[in-house]
Write a protein that holds these residues in place. Structure first.
Motif, PDB file in Angstrom:
ATOM      1  N   ASP A 126      36.176   8.770  65.792  1.00 48.28           N
ATOM      2  CA  ASP A 126      36.911   9.979  65.416  1.00 48.28           C
ATOM      3  C   ASP A 126      36.222  10.638  64.225  1.00 48.28           C
ATOM      4  OD1 ASP A 126      38.798  11.981  65.173  1.00 48.28           O
ATOM      5  OD2 ASP A 126      40.228  10.741  64.056  1.00 48.28           O
ATOM      6  N   ILE A 127      35.326  11.577  64.515  1.00 49.00           N
ATOM      7  CA  ILE A 127      34.593  12.300  63.472  1.00 49.00           C
ATOM      8  C   ILE A 127      34.546  13.780  63.855  1.00 49.00           C
ATOM      9  CG2 ILE A 127      32.417  12.533  62.213  1.00 49.00           C
ATOM     10  CD1 ILE A 127      31.741   9.677  62.867  1.00 49.00           C
ATOM     11  N   GLN A 128      34.769  14.653  62.861  1.00 49.67           N
ATOM     12  CA  GLN A 128      34.619  16.087  63.094  1.00 49.67           C
ATOM     13  C   GLN A 128      33.136  16.451  63.136  1.00 49.67           C
ATOM     14  OE1 GLN A 128      36.952  18.811  63.650  1.00 49.67           O
ATOM     15  NE2 GLN A 128      34.940  19.561  64.261  1.00 49.67           N
ATOM     16  N   ASP A 129      32.682  16.916  64.276  1.00 47.19           N
ATOM     17  CA  ASP A 129      31.303  17.352  64.473  1.00 47.19           C
ATOM     18  C   ASP A 129      31.230  18.857  64.224  1.00 47.19           C
ATOM     19  OD1 ASP A 129      28.593  17.204  65.405  1.00 47.19           O
ATOM     20  OD2 ASP A 129      29.283  17.995  67.331  1.00 47.19           O
ATOM     21  N   VAL A 130      30.011  19.438  64.205  1.00 43.33           N
ATOM     22  CA  VAL A 130      29.886  20.887  64.065  1.00 43.33           C
ATOM     23  C   VAL A 130      29.098  21.526  65.201  1.00 43.33           C
ATOM     24  CG1 VAL A 130      30.176  20.840  61.559  1.00 43.33           C
ATOM     25  CG2 VAL A 130      27.877  20.778  62.528  1.00 43.33           C
ATOM     26  N   PRO A 165      33.500  23.595  65.995  1.00 44.40           N
ATOM     27  CA  PRO A 165      33.772  24.726  65.088  1.00 44.40           C
ATOM     28  C   PRO A 165      33.065  26.018  65.453  1.00 44.40           C
ATOM     29  CG  PRO A 165      33.338  22.734  63.837  1.00 44.40           C
ATOM     30  CD  PRO A 165      32.993  22.428  65.268  1.00 44.40           C
ATOM     31  N   VAL A 166      31.875  25.921  66.097  1.00 43.35           N
ATOM     32  CA  VAL A 166      31.134  27.132  66.450  1.00 43.35           C
ATOM     33  C   VAL A 166      31.386  27.532  67.903  1.00 43.35           C
ATOM     34  CG1 VAL A 166      29.379  26.756  64.709  1.00 43.35           C
ATOM     35  CG2 VAL A 166      29.013  25.834  66.984  1.00 43.35           C
ATOM     36  N   ALA A 179      30.140  26.589  58.812  1.00 45.93           N
ATOM     37  CA  ALA A 179      29.717  26.006  60.090  1.00 45.93           C
ATOM     38  C   ALA A 179      29.171  27.074  61.034  1.00 45.93           C
ATOM     39  CB  ALA A 179      30.887  25.275  60.738  1.00 45.93           C
ATOM     40  N   LEU A 180      29.696  28.296  60.966  1.00 52.49           N
ATOM     41  CA  LEU A 180      29.221  29.372  61.832  1.00 52.49           C
ATOM     42  C   LEU A 180      27.745  29.678  61.591  1.00 52.49           C
ATOM     43  CD1 LEU A 180      32.049  32.096  61.825  1.00 52.49           C
ATOM     44  CD2 LEU A 180      31.370  30.615  63.721  1.00 52.49           C
ATOM     45  N   PHE A 181      27.324  29.689  60.323  1.00 51.55           N
ATOM     46  CA  PHE A 181      25.936  30.032  59.987  1.00 51.55           C
ATOM     47  C   PHE A 181      25.000  28.830  60.050  1.00 51.55           C
ATOM     48  CE2 PHE A 181      28.079  33.726  58.116  1.00 51.55           C
ATOM     49  CZ  PHE A 181      27.249  34.739  58.560  1.00 51.55           C
ATOM     50  N   PHE A 194      24.585  27.258  52.994  1.00 50.82           N
ATOM     51  CA  PHE A 194      24.188  27.811  54.290  1.00 50.82           C
ATOM     52  C   PHE A 194      24.633  29.261  54.484  1.00 50.82           C
ATOM     53  CE2 PHE A 194      24.690  23.177  54.862  1.00 50.82           C
ATOM     54  CZ  PHE A 194      23.351  22.870  55.000  1.00 50.82           C
ATOM     55  N   GLN A 195      25.351  29.802  53.504  1.00 49.73           N
ATOM     56  CA  GLN A 195      25.641  31.233  53.462  1.00 49.73           C
ATOM     57  C   GLN A 195      24.935  31.899  52.286  1.00 49.73           C
ATOM     58  OE1 GLN A 195      30.157  30.234  54.116  1.00 49.73           O
ATOM     59  NE2 GLN A 195      29.915  32.437  54.358  1.00 49.73           N
ATOM     60  N   THR A 196      24.466  31.069  51.367  1.00 45.15           N
ATOM     61  CA  THR A 196      23.759  31.551  50.182  1.00 45.15           C
ATOM     62  C   THR A 196      22.306  31.094  50.288  1.00 45.15           C
ATOM     63  OG1 THR A 196      25.807  31.196  48.920  1.00 45.15           O
ATOM     64  CG2 THR A 196      23.774  31.572  47.668  1.00 45.15           C
ATOM     65  N   ILE A 197      21.395  32.040  50.427  1.00 45.97           N
ATOM     66  CA  ILE A 197      19.987  31.716  50.695  1.00 45.97           C
ATOM     67  C   ILE A 197      19.102  32.456  49.704  1.00 45.97           C
ATOM     68  CG2 ILE A 197      18.153  31.711  52.425  1.00 45.97           C
ATOM     69  CD1 ILE A 197      20.606  30.147  53.345  1.00 45.97           C
TER      70      ILE A 197
END
Length: 377
Positions: A90-94, A127-128, A210-212, A234-237
């Motif tokens: 039971d692990i949340q994947d992305v 999530p995506v 997770a989207l990006f 991952f949103q700040t580059i």
């Protein structure tokens, strides 16, 4: 019945209770825990190997599935001594191939096959969403914990569906069963599920992150910051040598592509508190978007191309010191994508992605035999 739980503390019930606590309260005899990268408490930095230990309050053994060399199966090795009768994963994947929790899933499936232990996977949303496949199947020589299977980078399945696919194609002797998510539709993004988000890893701080992630994680393979150590990884580059205003201006044409409608690319200065350029002022961009079906891997690669072309004298692809291979290539599953960024144009990148479509369609067809949730074309 003695249970081995493969999980971390970010896996919670609908009411927010950590799954281990919920299981113990329900009378389930959890004998030990097996934890993936980032450790049981999901607070260890990326790539750091983890030793076995004990739960500080419950005194339960915690066996690490992320150790140097990746050459042991801690589940199979400890199942007998722990007297296990059942494995629960039971692990949340992305939903991305190089997010190493699916490597932990493979270890669980291999242990089930080797020890003939039943394995139950408690499914969770992707999530995506499961609406889009992106990327290529890795070249065999690039198979690793970052490319553990011959699947595209965005594989458009939930963790339970992936388990069924791998059981059918890789781990044929695994004794697998999957408990589906109630009222789930595969085109859903996490924001549409009304479920509580708990960071599955230190830098996966929100569903928007997770989207990006499928695209901007590739900045890990460069000498630019992917935003670790900021409030929005991952949103700040960016980097000290970049100019966010130039990047935002150059991205305007790319944002006109229909699939990227609604995405915002804004100049931003930031100072990472950890990781690359710790305590150093950087210039770059901040990304935001509504939960929508956009080609996030392609978007991230095109953004990377803009940084590469406009700051070419300072931009570098990082070589992994242990393997001697470009880390970018380890994420991508080969050198083709890096080569076209270095030597080609935006049109060449678009053409490369288009060249993967037939392969992706064949993969989608193969997955349809093991998918749980009905897709609509």
């Amino acid at each position: 019945m003695n249970v081995g739980l493969i999980s971390n503390s970010s896996a919670v019930t609908g009411s927010g209770t950590v799954n281990l606590s919920a299981m113990l309260e329900a009378g389930i005899n959890v004998k030990c825990v097996f934890s993936p990268e980032h450790g049981y408490f999901a607070n260890v930095r990326d790539g750091e190997y983890i030793k076995d230990g004990k739960h500080p309050e419950l005194e339960l053994p915690i066996f690490s599935l992320f150790t140097e060399g990746h050459d042991r199966n801690a589940i199979a090795d400890n199942a007998g001594a722990s007297g296990l009768d059942l494995l629960i994963f039971d692990i949340q994947d992305v939903g991305v191939r190089f997010y190493t929790y699916i490597h932990a899933l493979g270890i669980a499936l291999a242990a089930s096959a080797r020890c003939q232990l039943p394995l139950i996977v408690l499914d969770r949303p992707n999530p995506v969403s499961c609406a889009m496949i992106e990327g290529c199947v890795p070249e065999p020589e690039y198979v690793s914990e970052l490319c553990p299977y011959l699947i595209p980078e965005r594989y458009a399945m939930t963790i339970g569906e992936l388990a069924r696919y791998l059981s059918a194609h890789v781990y044929g002797k695994a004794r697998l069963s999957v408990i589906p998510v109630l009222n789930y539709r595969p085109e859903m993004y996490y924001q549409q599920t009304a479920l509580l988000w708990r960071n599955p890893s230190p830098a996966m701080v929100s569903p928007e992150t997770a989207l990006f992630y499928p695209g901007t994680c590739f900045f890990e393979g460069t000498n630019l910051s992917e935003g670790r150590g900021t409030a929005a990884p991952f949103q700040t580059i960016g980097s000290p040598f970049a100019d966010g205003k130039i990047v935002a201006e150059k991205m305007r044409e790319i944002l006109s592509i229909k699939e990227f409608s609604g995405i915002s690319v804004a100049p931003r200065e930031f100072i990472p508190k950890s990781s690359k350029f710790e305590n150093t002022k950087c210039s770059g961009v901040f990304l935001s978007a509504p939960a929508s079906n956009f080609r996030s891997m392609l978007f991230g690669i095109l953004l990377l191309k803009i940084f590469h072309d406009n700051f070419k004298s300072d931009f570098k692809f990082i070589v992994s010191p242990k393997s001697g291979v470009h880390f970018f290539d380890r994420l991508a599953g080969g050198a083709a994508l890096r080569n076209v960024i270095e030597n080609g144009s935006v049109a060449d990148i678009l053409a490369l992605f288009d060249s993967w479509k037939i392969e992706n369609e064949k993969f989608a067809q193969a997955c349809s035999k093991t998918n749980i949730y009905k897709r609509f074309s």
